[in-house]
Write a protein that holds these residues in place. Sequence first.
Motif, PDB file in Angstrom:
ATOM      1  N   MET A   1      20.457   5.813 -27.082  1.00 22.83           N
ATOM      2  CA  MET A   1      21.105   7.000 -27.425  1.00 22.83           C
ATOM      3  C   MET A   1      21.448   7.850 -26.257  1.00 22.83           C
ATOM      4  O   MET A   1      22.352   8.612 -26.302  1.00 22.83           O
ATOM      5  N   TYR A   2      20.838   7.750 -25.218  1.00 28.39           N
ATOM      6  CA  TYR A   2      21.167   8.706 -24.235  1.00 28.39           C
ATOM      7  C   TYR A   2      21.902   8.247 -23.050  1.00 28.39           C
ATOM      8  O   TYR A   2      21.975   7.145 -22.792  1.00 28.39           O
ATOM      9  N   LYS A   3      21.925   9.319 -22.279  1.00 30.02           N
ATOM     10  CA  LYS A   3      22.486   9.037 -21.226  1.00 30.02           C
ATOM     11  C   LYS A   3      23.261   9.639 -20.264  1.00 30.02           C
ATOM     12  O   LYS A   3      24.071   9.668 -20.418  1.00 30.02           O
ATOM     13  N   TYR A  38      21.684   9.199 -16.297  1.00 26.92           N
ATOM     14  CA  TYR A  38      20.850  10.235 -15.745  1.00 26.92           C
ATOM     15  C   TYR A  38      20.758  10.218 -14.254  1.00 26.92           C
ATOM     16  O   TYR A  38      21.006   9.237 -13.614  1.00 26.92           O
ATOM     17  N   GLY A  81      23.718  13.893 -19.634  1.00 29.76           N
ATOM     18  CA  GLY A  81      23.008  13.203 -20.701  1.00 29.76           C
ATOM     19  C   GLY A  81      23.714  11.952 -21.160  1.00 29.76           C
ATOM     20  O   GLY A  81      24.345  11.237 -20.392  1.00 29.76           O
ATOM     21  N   CYS A  82      23.622  11.750 -22.469  1.00 31.08           N
ATOM     22  CA  CYS A  82      24.003  10.466 -23.042  1.00 31.08           C
ATOM     23  C   CYS A  82      25.489  10.371 -23.329  1.00 31.08           C
ATOM     24  O   CYS A  82      26.237  11.332 -23.246  1.00 31.08           O
ATOM     25  N   ASN A  85      26.805  12.853 -25.720  1.00 31.21           N
ATOM     26  CA  ASN A  85      27.199  14.145 -25.166  1.00 31.21           C
ATOM     27  C   ASN A  85      28.604  14.078 -24.578  1.00 31.21           C
ATOM     28  O   ASN A  85      29.378  15.018 -24.703  1.00 31.21           O
ATOM     29  N   THR A 117      24.654  19.998 -22.249  1.00 31.86           N
ATOM     30  CA  THR A 117      23.339  19.775 -21.639  1.00 31.86           C
ATOM     31  C   THR A 117      22.497  18.721 -22.348  1.00 31.86           C
ATOM     32  O   THR A 117      22.726  18.403 -23.511  1.00 31.86           O
ATOM     33  N   CYS A 118      21.489  18.252 -21.636  1.00 30.91           N
ATOM     34  CA  CYS A 118      20.583  17.219 -22.121  1.00 30.91           C
ATOM     35  C   CYS A 118      19.143  17.669 -21.934  1.00 30.91           C
ATOM     36  O   CYS A 118      18.815  18.317 -20.944  1.00 30.91           O
ATOM     37  N   SER A 119      18.284  17.321 -22.882  1.00 35.31           N
ATOM     38  CA  SER A 119      16.878  17.719 -22.815  1.00 35.31           C
ATOM     39  C   SER A 119      15.924  16.547 -22.753  1.00 35.31           C
ATOM     40  O   SER A 119      14.722  16.725 -22.877  1.00 35.31           O
ATOM     41  N   ILE A 120      16.436  15.366 -22.603  1.00 29.27           N
ATOM     42  CA  ILE A 120      15.615  14.185 -22.836  1.00 29.27           C
ATOM     43  C   ILE A 120      14.416  14.094 -21.892  1.00 29.27           C
ATOM     44  O   ILE A 120      13.348  13.660 -22.281  1.00 29.27           O
ATOM     45  N   CYS A 152      22.080  19.814 -26.087  1.00 24.53           N
ATOM     46  CA  CYS A 152      20.689  19.661 -26.499  1.00 24.53           C
ATOM     47  C   CYS A 152      19.735  20.738 -25.983  1.00 24.53           C
ATOM     48  O   CYS A 152      18.656  20.917 -26.537  1.00 24.53           O
ATOM     49  N   VAL A 235      12.772  14.189 -28.021  1.00 30.35           N
ATOM     50  CA  VAL A 235      13.191  15.534 -28.368  1.00 30.35           C
ATOM     51  C   VAL A 235      14.417  15.529 -29.298  1.00 30.35           C
ATOM     52  O   VAL A 235      14.740  16.539 -29.914  1.00 30.35           O
ATOM     53  N   VAL A 236      15.055  14.367 -29.417  1.00 30.94           N
ATOM     54  CA  VAL A 236      16.352  14.327 -30.104  1.00 30.94           C
ATOM     55  C   VAL A 236      16.335  14.818 -31.556  1.00 30.94           C
ATOM     56  O   VAL A 236      17.229  15.559 -31.966  1.00 30.94           O
ATOM     57  N   ARG A 240      19.154  17.502 -32.114  1.00 34.65           N
ATOM     58  CA  ARG A 240      20.370  17.037 -32.784  1.00 34.65           C
ATOM     59  C   ARG A 240      20.210  16.881 -34.287  1.00 34.65           C
ATOM     60  O   ARG A 240      21.147  16.469 -34.968  1.00 34.65           O
ATOM     61  N   GLN A 271      22.663   7.592 -32.214  1.00 31.51           N
ATOM     62  CA  GLN A 271      21.290   7.489 -31.728  1.00 31.51           C
ATOM     63  C   GLN A 271      20.643   6.230 -32.283  1.00 31.51           C
ATOM     64  O   GLN A 271      19.749   5.674 -31.693  1.00 31.51           O
TER      65      GLN A 271
HETATM   66 FE1  SF4 Z   1      21.720  12.748 -25.494  1.00 26.66          FE
HETATM   67 FE2  SF4 Z   1      20.614  15.049 -26.233  1.00 26.66          FE
HETATM   68 FE3  SF4 Z   1      19.128  12.917 -26.104  1.00 26.66          FE
HETATM   69 FE4  SF4 Z   1      19.999  14.012 -23.864  1.00 26.66          FE
HETATM   70  S1  SF4 Z   1      18.575  14.905 -25.351  1.00 26.66           S
HETATM   71  S2  SF4 Z   1      20.049  11.910 -24.306  1.00 26.66           S
HETATM   72  S3  SF4 Z   1      22.016  14.673 -24.512  1.00 26.66           S
HETATM   73  S4  SF4 Z   1      20.811  13.249 -27.498  1.00 26.66           S
END
Ligand code: SF4
Length: 530
Positions: A1-3, A38, A81-82, A85, A117-120, A152, A235-236, A240, A271
């Motif tokens: 899912m990410y990236k 990333y 991020g993914c 995003n 933004t991304c929070s992974i 995110c 955290v997804v 999300r 995801q």
């Molecule tokens: Fe994608 Fe959000 Fe997960 Fe980052 S936290 S990888 S942006 S879904």
Amino acid sequence: MYKKEICHFVIFFFNIVSLRLTAKWQALYLTRNDPYRYTRTINFMEEKVIDEKRQGESLVLEQKLEQKNGNQRKLFIESYGCQMNFSDSEIVASILAEQGYNTTENLEEADLVLINTCSIRDKAEQTVRKRLEKYNAVKKINPKMKVGVLGCMAERLKRKFLEEEKIVDMVVGPDAYKDLPNLLKEVEEGRDAVNVILSKDETYGDISPVRLGGHGVTAFVSITRGCDNMCTFCVVPFTRGRERSRDPKSIINEVNDLVEKGYKEITLLGQNVDSYLWYGGGLKKDYKNASEIQRATATNFAQLLEMTAEAQPGMRIRFSTSNPQDMTEDVLHSMAKYGNICNYIHLPAQSGSTRILKEMNRQYTREEYFELIDRVRKIIPDCAISQDIITGFSTETEADHLDTLSLMNYVKYDFGFMFMYSERPGTPAARKLDDDVPAEIKKRRLIEIVDLQRVHSAYRTQQFVGKTLEVLIEKESHKSNEQWSGRTQHNTVAVFNKEHFKVGDFVMVKIEDCTSASLIGEAIDYSENN
Ligand code: SF4
Ligand code: 5AD
């Protein structure tokens, strides 16, 4: 899912990698087509190593022609991020094109700056913070410029960004992009604007996204949003929301539209794509309340894949990400049946230890994962498989780590994305488990799995030498302007002399040599698919 992932890719820089194995990494991306895009950290300094040009690249419309005539305002949009995003940024640019905004690569001239933004992992958040500092420096010179945070980090940090630190004008969560016109009005009238509400049914299926920052050959098509898996590290589900699927008709329409615009390859994104289920709209978890007619007419992922493959037989089809517990045999049979569905699966394992998998709330054991791999190999013998693995998850022992190495030896992945565990606030793991593996041990284990992956990747690319493979040309090789770079259906990068071919052509390439990351060959002719 990410990236953050995917500059358009990439890029295994094994030579660089080996140089850096002595360094301390937080995460390493060994990827040809990194779905997570990333930034890797070495000695705690950010460094761009793999093709990460897209991580934080300012995204502009692919064809200048797509810039809408008459639009006067300038939007600078960056995505971290993914793939999801990146795909969302295309939806945002599309919505804002209707509000008078065209994209720009020049931060200084922007009227509106958006950062998706991304929070992974913690590192992803830190990167965004640095960018916000930069925007605010520019804002001092151009006070009319407005700054918005999307994606995110929105939910978790909205108050901090808007009220405490006052570094942004607008905060918009992943399900609220259609509210952007209203939010912008608020901002123009001098008020802070925020909408981080997560939705039960928003899939943006009715928005025809503009395409940002690519070469006009490959595109992402989002098919599900959110995630119900509740892996304890992730955290997804909080950023999300719950899982919902997009109407297959709108998916096929988007694919048809891409074909008309000349695109040759799509990646169906979500995801957890294998969990795709359309029964007329609504959350996946509410399917249990669906009517008989809804059930009878529902579309699952294997069916969606087949519909897409049949609608556009000349289009290559990929998908990402697959969760082992949701990948059904139907999907494998659909892949085997249609030549235009690429024989490649991104199948995150996360760990090779059943005990750790249980702590992670992954819904499979090591043995079940092996059974799935066996099934894949039986139904699609030449299927490329890639992984995500986390090292140093809470309570991981040396024996668990050895289980992960032995799982890798069993599968011999074509490539992978490997990360040190980063505890995320609010996740089940953060609430219930101690982040008790010391950083040094996490790093050492990461280096060990990266080393092993390097061996397996070299083994896999070597298997292609001597074969003639279809390659879709994506762009000029970054090493030589006399060579093209493209990918095989297995997602392996191949480079070869340009001859008379052009970007977007499907060509047959005789593979003569390889590195651990890519294939080197000679184009022989157009493929039948051309
Ligand atoms: Fe994608 Fe959000 Fe997960 Fe980052 S936290 S990888 S942006 S879904
Ligand atoms: N720490 C480290 N890696 C993580 N991932 C997800 N959450 C975390 C975390 N908290 C990794 C998983 C996932 C990939 C996208 O990112 O491997 O599959």
